[in-house]
Scaffold this active site. Structure first.
Site, mmCIF file in Angstrom:
data_model
loop_
_atom_site.group_PDB
_atom_site.id
_atom_site.type_symbol
_atom_site.label_atom_id
_atom_site.label_comp_id
_atom_site.label_asym_id
_atom_site.label_seq_id
_atom_site.Cartn_x
_atom_site.Cartn_y
_atom_site.Cartn_z
ATOM 1 N N ARG A 257 0.835 -1.205 0.000
ATOM 2 C CA ARG A 257 0.000 0.000 0.000
ATOM 3 C C ARG A 257 0.870 1.256 0.000
ATOM 4 O O ARG A 257 0.579 2.205 -0.712
ATOM 5 C CB ARG A 257 -0.974 0.017 1.180
ATOM 6 C CG ARG A 257 -2.008 1.142 1.025
ATOM 7 C CD ARG A 257 -3.041 1.167 2.143
ATOM 8 N NE ARG A 257 -2.392 1.260 3.434
ATOM 9 C CZ ARG A 257 -2.613 0.449 4.473
ATOM 10 N NH1 ARG A 257 -3.506 -0.513 4.376
ATOM 11 N NH2 ARG A 257 -1.959 0.602 5.585
ATOM 12 N N TYR B 85 -8.286 25.059 -10.519
ATOM 13 C CA TYR B 85 -9.055 23.900 -10.962
ATOM 14 C C TYR B 85 -10.311 23.776 -10.090
ATOM 15 O O TYR B 85 -10.231 23.703 -8.857
ATOM 16 C CB TYR B 85 -8.205 22.628 -10.893
ATOM 17 C CG TYR B 85 -9.030 21.386 -11.034
ATOM 18 C CD1 TYR B 85 -9.860 21.221 -12.141
ATOM 19 C CD2 TYR B 85 -9.027 20.396 -10.065
ATOM 20 C CE1 TYR B 85 -10.659 20.093 -12.271
ATOM 21 C CE2 TYR B 85 -9.816 19.266 -10.188
ATOM 22 C CZ TYR B 85 -10.633 19.126 -11.287
ATOM 23 O OH TYR B 85 -11.433 18.017 -11.401
ATOM 24 N N LYS C 179 -2.647 14.252 -16.475
ATOM 25 C CA LYS C 179 -2.596 15.173 -17.625
ATOM 26 C C LYS C 179 -1.296 14.970 -18.408
ATOM 27 O O LYS C 179 -1.074 13.904 -18.937
ATOM 28 C CB LYS C 179 -2.763 16.610 -17.138
ATOM 29 C CG LYS C 179 -3.829 16.798 -16.059
ATOM 30 C CD LYS C 179 -5.222 16.448 -16.521
ATOM 31 C CE LYS C 179 -6.229 16.842 -15.462
ATOM 32 N NZ LYS C 179 -7.464 16.103 -15.494
ATOM 33 N N ASP D 224 0.540 23.970 -7.826
ATOM 34 C CA ASP D 224 -0.033 23.018 -8.767
ATOM 35 C C ASP D 224 0.548 23.367 -10.137
ATOM 36 O O ASP D 224 0.172 24.359 -10.753
ATOM 37 C CB ASP D 224 -1.564 23.119 -8.761
ATOM 38 C CG ASP D 224 -2.206 22.108 -9.714
ATOM 39 O OD1 ASP D 224 -1.529 21.660 -10.654
ATOM 40 O OD2 ASP D 224 -3.400 21.792 -9.515
#
Ligand code: PLP
Length: 388
Positions: free
Chosen positions: A58, A110, A208, A183
């Protein structure tokens, strides 16, 4: 077995590092491309140790090693963490803060992130204030108004591509003892390296440009000189929160990143040419692209974006929402779909996605410019605009 990432010899250019994707050779066959490590768990020794250093995938998947190393190198960071999505990475940064901490975020960013800040972050007792994109004076005023723990920057800002001066805002934030996270999804490490400009952390929606092929949802956070306690907290949020990437997605992401520099260069060249070609089109009231000298953020963008101004531009169609939606409907090469940063060009009417409280104007169409032939993209836009 995958060996350690090998970086001997003289330092290599970022383009070379990305093209190689990794310098490690998998044994026993000497594969140049890493196998996909799918195991969730690892054998424990009789002395209770873990001979290969991993217990459970994990938070310890070897599938992440190459991608995280490459990202750290491209961003000039000291460490990186992959996440199940860009939003999971962004949320982990905020979840590393304390209840009551104040976050300064850009008014335009965003939409999903703005919504998360307004809903979830506020719900958890974090204070969220917004500054005007690209206005360092507004950031200074707001930093002076109340103690702030984190300044969030998104530049160019989705979907209208305002530019914020990372160096100026980072200097202000640091002077007030605040962390800075950028970002940099739209700029990518090809064009901008926020850590060198003063940011502590970089976020990517790797969905992206980093992946670039419309087939992986992924996120990444890269650490600069962020205090180690904060970085370990972000790591713990990933490990215990469980927003982890699957091994196949990590493998696809590395494969996509090997052509990052070529794809971003092609998208930038197409976007710049389209912005210039459309700039004075009678059917448009504005072309929003930081590569145009008329863009209010052009000078700052020219300083902090090297090699291009990105593949994202927006057009505002004369007459409002109805003609804008009709233009999108007439496009044939641009596909009508959300998301951005892939090899194929996309168009989206953002206001109808974002809802009534959006700062996005109703006449705006967002264009994610891909790597197709410029002539095809330009002809498509011109035919769609001809009837406005
Ligand atoms: N940041 C930006 C600038 C984005 O455009 C997006 C998604 O569109 C995100 C973050 C969120 O990324 P993800 O969809 O991978 O969660």
């Amino acid at each position: 077995m995958t060996g350690p990432v090998r970086r001997d010899g003289p330092p290599l250019a970022p383009q070379t590092l990305a093209a190689h994707g990794s310098e490690s050779i998998a044994q026993p066959y000497g594969d140049l491309v890493q196998p996909i490590h799918v195991a969730t768990t690892y054998e424990r020794a009789t002395d209770l140790g873990y001979p290969a250093g991993r217990a459970y995938s994990r938070d310890q998947s070897p599938a992440y090693d190459q991608v995280e190393t490459l990202l750290s190198e491209l961003e000039g960071g000291r460490d990186s963490l992959l996440f199940a999505s860009g939003l999971a990475g962004a949320a982990a940064i905020v979840q590393a803060l304390q209840t009551g901490d104040r976050i300064l975020a850009p008014r335009v960013c965003y939409w999903g992130w703005r919504k998360w800040l307004l809903d979830t972050a506020a719900h958890w007792g974090l204070q969220v204030a917004f500054y005007e994109n690209g206005d360092a004076d507004d950031v200074a005023r707001q930093l002076a108004a109340a103690p702030t723990r984190l300044v969030w920057i998104e530049t160019p800002a989705n979907p209208s591509w305002e530019i914020t001066d990372i160096a100026a805002v980072s200097a202000l934030a640091r002077a007030h003892g605040a962390l800075v996270a950028v970002d940099s999804t739209v700029s990518t490490p090809v064009l901008t390296r926020p850590l060198a400009l003063g940011a502590h952390l970089v976020l990517h929606s790797a969905t992206k440009y980093l992946n670039g092929h419309t087939d992986v949802i992924a996120g990444a956070v890269v650490a600069g000189d962020v205090p180690d306690a904060v970085w370990q907290r972000i790591r713990q949020v990933r490990g215990l929160g469980g927003a982890v990437l699957g091994p196949f997605e990590a493998w696809l992401l590395l494969r996509g990143m090997r052509t990052l520099f070529l794809r971003v260069a092609a998208a930038c060249a197409n976007a710049q040419a389209l912005a210039e070609a459309l700039q004075h089109h009678p059917a448009l009231v504005a072309v929003l692209y930081p590569g145009l000298p008329e863009h209010p953020g052009h000078a700052v963008a020219a300083r902090q974006m090297q090699g291009g101004f990105g593949g994202m531009l927006s057009i505002r169609v004369r007459g409002g929402q109805t003609p804008a939606v009709a233009v999108a409907a007439r496009l044939r090469v641009f596909r009508r779909a959300t998301s951005l940063g892939s090899v194929e060009s996309l168009v989206e009417h953002r206001a109808s996605v974002e809802g009534p409280d959006t700062p996005c104007p109703p006449d705006l169409l967002r264009l994610s410019v891909g790597i197709e032939a410029l002539a095809d993209l330009q002809a498509d836009l011109l035919q769609a605009l001809a009837d406005v």
